[in-house]
Write an enzyme that holds these catalytic residues in place. Structure first.
Site, mmCIF file in Angstrom:
data_model
loop_
_atom_site.group_PDB
_atom_site.id
_atom_site.type_symbol
_atom_site.label_atom_id
_atom_site.label_comp_id
_atom_site.label_asym_id
_atom_site.label_seq_id
_atom_site.Cartn_x
_atom_site.Cartn_y
_atom_site.Cartn_z
ATOM 1 N N LYS A 164 81.109 20.862 -4.601
ATOM 2 C CA LYS A 164 80.411 22.059 -5.079
ATOM 3 C C LYS A 164 80.039 21.966 -6.555
ATOM 4 O O LYS A 164 79.135 22.656 -7.008
ATOM 5 C CB LYS A 164 81.243 23.285 -4.765
ATOM 6 C CG LYS A 164 81.317 23.482 -3.246
ATOM 7 C CD LYS A 164 81.990 24.758 -2.834
ATOM 8 C CE LYS A 164 81.825 25.029 -1.359
ATOM 9 N NZ LYS A 164 82.775 24.287 -0.506
HETATM 10 C C1 LIG Z 1 82.673 24.170 0.815
HETATM 11 C C2 LIG Z 1 83.320 23.008 1.434
HETATM 12 C C3 LIG Z 1 82.917 22.542 2.693
HETATM 13 C C4 LIG Z 1 81.861 23.242 3.525
HETATM 14 O O1 LIG Z 1 80.595 23.182 2.942
HETATM 15 P P1 LIG Z 1 79.433 24.148 3.474
HETATM 16 O O2 LIG Z 1 78.281 23.896 2.578
HETATM 17 O O3 LIG Z 1 79.971 25.537 3.350
HETATM 18 O O4 LIG Z 1 79.178 23.790 4.875
HETATM 19 C C5 LIG Z 1 83.528 21.395 3.176
HETATM 20 N N1 LIG Z 1 84.499 20.764 2.493
HETATM 21 C C6 LIG Z 1 84.918 21.191 1.290
HETATM 22 C C7 LIG Z 1 86.001 20.458 0.603
HETATM 23 C C8 LIG Z 1 84.337 22.323 0.714
HETATM 24 O O5 LIG Z 1 84.746 22.738 -0.476
#
Ligand SMILES: *Cc1c(COP(=O)(O)O)cnc(C)c1O
Length: 464
Positions: A114
């Site tokens: 993210k």
């Molecule tokens: C947010 C997240 C996901 C899921 O991602 P999306 O974009 O919501 O599908 C998967 N793995 C981790 C470690 C995350 O932080």
């Protein structure tokens, strides 16, 4: 670039508008009016370029008219520079087998993918609020990783106050501490007595209260914010070109919760990148896997798993996908979302579901299998995968293995250290910049699952 709402009743906005708005005022999500398409030569030219340069090529058409080239370049070099990411490759590929790779997306400040989007989004917020001389209130819900990444991206920014909701007791200790140890006047952590879906529903309700929204100048950092999806398109281009695109196709397995990361892959495919298949990898919260199997998008109960960032049963970005599956017909989307609000279920049409099946595969992976994958990989390859990545690696086995397959590694194993330790017997270490995380002071407020209480809290901060 112009952006339209998936529900067709909100104003058309430019990139600056959608970045500062988040959720469209008709309850829909903003999507580009049309997707730019790159030629094979343009894609070939990306191979081997620095990450920030690939980002410039990919992102430029989406921000046209809102951000000038020089400012965009400056923001991208700052975001994807060595002050922020601890690897100069930014998104390195690690080979695990003859035709199998892991794309490590966890070398940013908060150790999850993210950071790729939120570090950039924080800089867009600065750029636009400085230009407009405006203050912003950011309200977000997190199942763990969005929160820390958003807080890290917004801390200390002059025109921004951030309220981050997490489900109390349902995020890992590292995740919680990464949020609650940021002690800054513009950062307010809120632990809600409820699930992640409750947190997300509270945020959505605040956005749908248009008077409140205007009063505090609310914007979103969840992946309903288009800028986040946009930033995530880039690493599909960087990794696929490194593996031979456009002259060789590549498939991806993506650990999926809110459908943001995998939707970015779908867009990369629309933009001309030869992606063969995209695998939706889920834990036992399998709304998306069930949708692909049955044609019904149907809410289920949320189960706590060892991959908690995917403990989600309502995938907000799926509305963007549905918009395309329905041939960009806003009436269909409005009717589907109306059904969902009323009954918790949507019956996709035959053409919608067959379009989805052309591109996506899906696999649900339970906790026991996830642990097995982590243990086997640690033993046979000495490779430590976090539980989300392990879900992705298992689901990648759906692919035939003739086309190179890449699993997105969405988090550093230390972020889910307890689960990794239990599965492998090895305790991953915190990177140096977080080595004292367990010694830092924490600050957060506890709130009931109640919109009035939340709005009262946001008003006190927004009036400062
Ligand atoms: C947010 C997240 C996901 C899921 O991602 P999306 O974009 O919501 O599908 C998967 N793995 C981790 C470690 C995350 O932080």
């Amino acid at each position: 670039m112009k952006y339209i709402s998936t529900r067709g009743e909100a104003a058309v906005l430019d990139f600056e508008g959608v970045t500062l708005t988040g959720l469209a005022r008709d309850g829909g999500l903003y999507v580009p009016e049309a997707f730019p398409v790159f030629s094979d030569d343009e894609i070939r030219a990306m191979a081997g370029q620095p990450y920030a340069d690939i980002a410039f090529t990919v992102i430029k058409p989406f921000v046209e008219g809102s951000v000038d080239d020089a400012s965009l370049k400056t923001m991208l070099s700052a975001t994807y520079g060595s002050d922020v990411f601890r690897r100069s490759a930014v998104a390195p590929l690690v080979q695990l087998g003859a035709n199998e790779w892991v794309l490590e997306l966890f070398h940013g400040p908060t150790l999850a993918f993210k950071d790729f989007a939120l570090q950039l989004l924080g800089r867009f917020f600065d750029h636009f609020t400085a230009k407009r001389q405006q203050k912003l209130t950011i309200l977000g819900a997190t199942s763990g990783d969005t929160g820390s990444a958003a807080i890290e991206a917004c801390r200390g920014r002059e025109n921004v106050t951030i309220y981050m909701l997490h489900p109390k007791g349902r995020v890992s200790e590292v995740q919680r501490r990464q949020m609650t140890t940021v002690i800054e006047p513009n950062v307010i952590n809120v632990a809600v007595n409820g699930t992640f879906d409750d947190c997300q529903a509270l945020v959505k309700a605040c956005f749908n209260d248009l008077a409140f929204r205007d009063e505090v100048n609310l914007t979103a950092v969840n992946s309903i914010n288009w800028a986040r999806v946009m930033a995530q398109i880039v690493y599909y281009f960087s990794s696929a070109t490194a593996l031979g695109a456009p002259d060789r196709a590549v498939s991806y397995s993506v650990p999926t919760g809110n459908f943001g990361d995998i939707y970015a892959g779908y867009i990369a495919r629309l933009m001309g990148l030869p992606i063969d298949k995209l695998v939706i990898a889920t834990n036992s919260n399998d709304i998306l896997a069930r949708t692909l199997q049955t044609g019904r998008y149907e809410r289920g109960d949320v189960h706590a798993t060892i991959s908690p960032s995917m403990d989600i049963q309502v995938s907000s970005n799926f509305e963007r996908m549905m918009f395309d599956l329905a041939g960009r017909d806003t009436d269909t989307v409005r009717s589907h979302m109306g059904d969902f609000a009323e009954t918790g279920s949507i019956a996709l049409g035959d053409s919608e579901i067959s379009r989805a099946r052309d591109i996506f595969l899906a696999q649900q992976v339970d906790d026991a299998t996830t642990k097995q994958v982590m243990a086997t990989l640690a033993e046979s390859d000495g490779y430590m995968a976090d539980p989300h990545t392990a879900v992705g690696l298992k689901a990648a086995e759906l692919l035939d293995g003739k086309t190179p397959r890449v699993t997105l590694s969405t988090a550093h194993p230390v972020k889910f250290g307890a689960a990794v330790q239990a599965a492998t017997g090895i305790t991953p270490n915190l990177p140096l910049h977080l080595a004292d995380l367990y010694d830092r002071d924490e600050a957060y407020q506890v709130l009931e699952n109640d919109m009035t209480a939340l709005q009262a809290l946001v008003r006190t901060g927004a009036s400062v």
